[in-house]
Design an enzyme around this catalytic site. Structure first.
Site, PDB file in Angstrom:
ATOM      1  N   LYS A   1      16.528  43.144 -28.241  1.00  0.00           N
ATOM      2  CA  LYS A   1      15.513  44.187 -28.078  1.00  0.00           C
ATOM      3  C   LYS A   1      15.902  45.150 -26.957  1.00  0.00           C
ATOM      4  O   LYS A   1      16.455  44.715 -25.943  1.00  0.00           O
ATOM      5  CB  LYS A   1      14.222  43.445 -27.718  1.00  0.00           C
ATOM      6  CG  LYS A   1      12.992  44.239 -27.626  1.00  0.00           C
ATOM      7  CD  LYS A   1      11.806  43.325 -27.304  1.00  0.00           C
ATOM      8  CE  LYS A   1      11.774  42.899 -25.843  1.00  0.00           C
ATOM      9  NZ  LYS A   1      10.531  42.259 -25.416  1.00  0.00           N
TER      10      LYS A   1
ATOM     11  N   LYS B   1      13.622  46.734 -20.448  1.00  0.00           N
ATOM     12  CA  LYS B   1      13.824  47.134 -19.051  1.00  0.00           C
ATOM     13  C   LYS B   1      14.697  46.129 -18.314  1.00  0.00           C
ATOM     14  O   LYS B   1      15.315  46.451 -17.315  1.00  0.00           O
ATOM     15  CB  LYS B   1      12.480  47.151 -18.305  1.00  0.00           C
ATOM     16  CG  LYS B   1      11.482  48.130 -18.833  1.00  0.00           C
ATOM     17  CD  LYS B   1      10.112  47.942 -18.159  1.00  0.00           C
ATOM     18  CE  LYS B   1       9.036  48.417 -19.105  1.00  0.00           C
ATOM     19  NZ  LYS B   1       7.694  48.428 -18.581  1.00  0.00           N
TER      20      LYS B   1
ATOM     21  N   LYS C   1      10.994  34.604 -20.750  1.00  0.00           N
ATOM     22  CA  LYS C   1      10.973  35.075 -19.363  1.00  0.00           C
ATOM     23  C   LYS C   1      11.225  33.963 -18.360  1.00  0.00           C
ATOM     24  O   LYS C   1      11.770  34.200 -17.294  1.00  0.00           O
ATOM     25  CB  LYS C   1       9.645  35.769 -19.047  1.00  0.00           C
ATOM     26  CG  LYS C   1       9.531  37.131 -19.700  1.00  0.00           C
ATOM     27  CD  LYS C   1       8.426  37.961 -19.082  1.00  0.00           C
ATOM     28  CE  LYS C   1       8.390  39.333 -19.731  1.00  0.00           C
ATOM     29  NZ  LYS C   1       7.236  40.127 -19.332  1.00  0.00           N
TER      30      LYS C   1
HETATM   31  P1  TYM Z   1       5.399  46.004 -22.014  1.00  0.00           P
HETATM   32  O1  TYM Z   1       5.105  46.669 -20.717  1.00  0.00           O
HETATM   33  O2  TYM Z   1       6.533  45.039 -22.051  1.00  0.00           O
HETATM   34  O3  TYM Z   1       5.654  47.070 -23.145  1.00  0.00           O
HETATM   35  C1  TYM Z   1       4.737  48.140 -23.398  1.00  0.00           C
HETATM   36  C2  TYM Z   1       4.706  48.419 -24.896  1.00  0.00           C
HETATM   37  O4  TYM Z   1       6.016  48.771 -25.371  1.00  0.00           O
HETATM   38  C3  TYM Z   1       6.345  47.959 -26.495  1.00  0.00           C
HETATM   39  N1  TYM Z   1       7.810  47.735 -26.504  1.00  0.00           N
HETATM   40  C4  TYM Z   1       8.601  47.975 -27.555  1.00  0.00           C
HETATM   41  N2  TYM Z   1       8.350  48.462 -28.786  1.00  0.00           N
HETATM   42  C5  TYM Z   1       9.400  48.615 -29.631  1.00  0.00           C
HETATM   43  N3  TYM Z   1      10.680  48.302 -29.304  1.00  0.00           N
HETATM   44  C6  TYM Z   1      10.987  47.807 -28.080  1.00  0.00           C
HETATM   45  N4  TYM Z   1      12.263  47.517 -27.758  1.00  0.00           N
HETATM   46  C7  TYM Z   1       9.923  47.626 -27.140  1.00  0.00           C
HETATM   47  N5  TYM Z   1       9.857  47.169 -25.850  1.00  0.00           N
HETATM   48  C8  TYM Z   1       8.569  47.250 -25.487  1.00  0.00           C
HETATM   49  C9  TYM Z   1       5.569  46.668 -26.289  1.00  0.00           C
HETATM   50  O5  TYM Z   1       5.385  45.971 -27.498  1.00  0.00           O
HETATM   51  C10 TYM Z   1       4.267  47.190 -25.711  1.00  0.00           C
HETATM   52  O6  TYM Z   1       3.399  47.604 -26.738  1.00  0.00           O
HETATM   53  N6  TYM Z   1       1.932  42.408 -22.123  1.00  0.00           N
HETATM   54  C11 TYM Z   1       2.149  43.838 -22.357  1.00  0.00           C
HETATM   55  C12 TYM Z   1       1.226  44.724 -21.567  1.00  0.00           C
HETATM   56  C13 TYM Z   1      -0.213  44.441 -21.761  1.00  0.00           C
HETATM   57  C14 TYM Z   1      -0.984  44.687 -22.937  1.00  0.00           C
HETATM   58  C15 TYM Z   1      -2.303  44.246 -22.628  1.00  0.00           C
HETATM   59  C16 TYM Z   1      -0.671  45.234 -24.174  1.00  0.00           C
HETATM   60  C17 TYM Z   1      -1.051  43.900 -20.844  1.00  0.00           C
HETATM   61  N7  TYM Z   1      -2.314  43.774 -21.346  1.00  0.00           N
HETATM   62  C18 TYM Z   1      -3.326  44.354 -23.571  1.00  0.00           C
HETATM   63  C19 TYM Z   1      -1.700  45.311 -25.116  1.00  0.00           C
HETATM   64  C20 TYM Z   1      -3.012  44.885 -24.811  1.00  0.00           C
HETATM   65  C21 TYM Z   1       3.580  44.160 -21.966  1.00  0.00           C
HETATM   66  O7  TYM Z   1       4.166  43.522 -21.131  1.00  0.00           O
HETATM   67  O8  TYM Z   1       4.080  45.289 -22.550  1.00  0.00           O
END
Ligand code: TYM
Length: 332
Positions: free
Chosen positions: A193, A196, A110
């Protein structure tokens, strides 16, 4: 079993989020006590206008409800409404080591070449994530593959806290990663991957895409000229083909191997329309429910408010125990 997971309220939900996380969140509601939240405090690690953030939180909460997160069975909230997250993040930032954060691949991706110019919050982001999970004594954290390293860090932080202060305040959580679809790839490049932040909208399916858009994106998805083989392993080295089969398998609750066997010998000209149809059938009811929630933002707000009250009550004893273990006189 206590489940905790979150998602950043930035833009729309895409198919990677849905398959890697949200669909599984919904399924786990029958098995365990679940806490799901919008990580709005994480969303501000990169500047977002206040109006856009407010609208993203409501939109994403509506999307989670539309995907089947049931506020009667699960606690759904935004973490800015629960002050314990920010408080716990400070305590844990005094335990986590800089060297550990330096190893986080997501920060490296990032921040890119602009390491000096990004916010401090983007760097310490995994510590807030640790607070999110540890506050609730989570046993399992359902996430996609890309969050695995962050969950491992949570265990390291909790373990160091226990060693430093001699008290087992936290439960050590495990990442819960799906067998199929833990890493959904871009439709334009099978080695990247689905995300967004990809500038091309053709690279992802958004949960709000209409049927024509979905069909068009699948039709234009990159593939190769070979037919499907008779085993999933034989798709090694064909990342785009592998990705489409994985999406089909995840959405139909089947193994990728059984999908390949059924379509063995067929080319993508035959497979893609079936995949598009499956996607359209899956997404249509979600989009319809989301439209209902969009028309009732007050109802969404009250779900989040009630969720935050319930979450705060569960988080409070752990926060108190952490303050006490560290020798802090706090008001708790
Ligand atoms: P975020 O918002 O990027 O994504 C949310 C969830 O979607 C999953 N994900 C994917 N899974 C499979 N293939 C993909 N291409 C893909 N893109 C996204 C992510 O693995 C995630 O599970 N840091 C986290 C948010 C967060 C969090 C937490 C998660 C904040 N606090 C505590 C777990 C526990 C994030 O940015 O996810």
């Amino acid at each position: 079993m206590r489940i905790v997971s979150g998602i950043q309220p930035t833009g729309n939900l895409h198919l990677g989020n849905y398959i890697g996380a949200i669909r599984r969140w919904a399924a786990m509601q029958d098995e365990a006590e679940c806490f799901y939240f919008l990580a709005d405090l994480h969303a501000i690690t990169v500047y977002v206008s206040p109006d856009e953030l407010r609208s993203n939180v409501r939109e994403m909460a509506g999307a989670l409800l539309a995907c089947g997160i049931d506020p009667e069975r699960s606690v759904l909230f935004n973490h800015a409404r629960v002050a314990a997250h920010a408080e716990m993040a400070w305590l844990l930032s005094c335990v986590a080591r800089i060297g550990w954060l330096n190893r986080m691949t997501q920060f490296k991706e990032k921040s890119g070449k602009n390491r000096e110019g990004v916010s401090v919050g983007l760097y310490s982001y995994p510590i807030l994530q640790a607070a999110d999970v540890l506050l609730y004594q989570a046993t399992h954290v359902p996430v996609g593959e890309d969050q695995k390293q962050h969950v491992e860090l949570i265990r390291d932080i909790a373990t160091k806290f226990h060693n430093d202060y001699g008290q087992e305040v936290f439960t050590l959580p495990d990442a819960h990663i799906g067998e199929t679809g833990a890493r959904i790839m871009s439709l334009r490049d099978g080695t990247a991957k689905m995300s967004k932040s990809d500038p091309s909208d053709m690279s992802r399916i958004n949960l709000i895409d209409d049927s024509d858009t979905v069909a068009q994106k699948i039709r234009k998805a990159k593939t190769d000229a070979e037919p499907l083989p008779d085993s999933f392993d034989a798709l090694d080295g064909r990342p785009e083909a592998r990705n489409l089969v994985t999406i089909y398998a995840a959405l139909s609750d089947r193994t990728p191997q059984s999908v390949v066997e059924e379509h063995s010998g067929q080319g993508f000209g035959a497979f893609k329309p079936k995949l598009a149809e499956l996607l359209v059938e899956t997404l249509r009811p979600i989009a319809a429910r989301l439209n209902d929630y969009r028309a009732h933002p007050d109802a969404v707000d009250s779900v989040l408010e009630r969720g935050a009250e319930r979450a705060a009550a569960v988080a409070a004893p752990t926060l108190s125990a952490a303050y006490k273990a560290m020798g802090l006189f706090a008001r708790h």
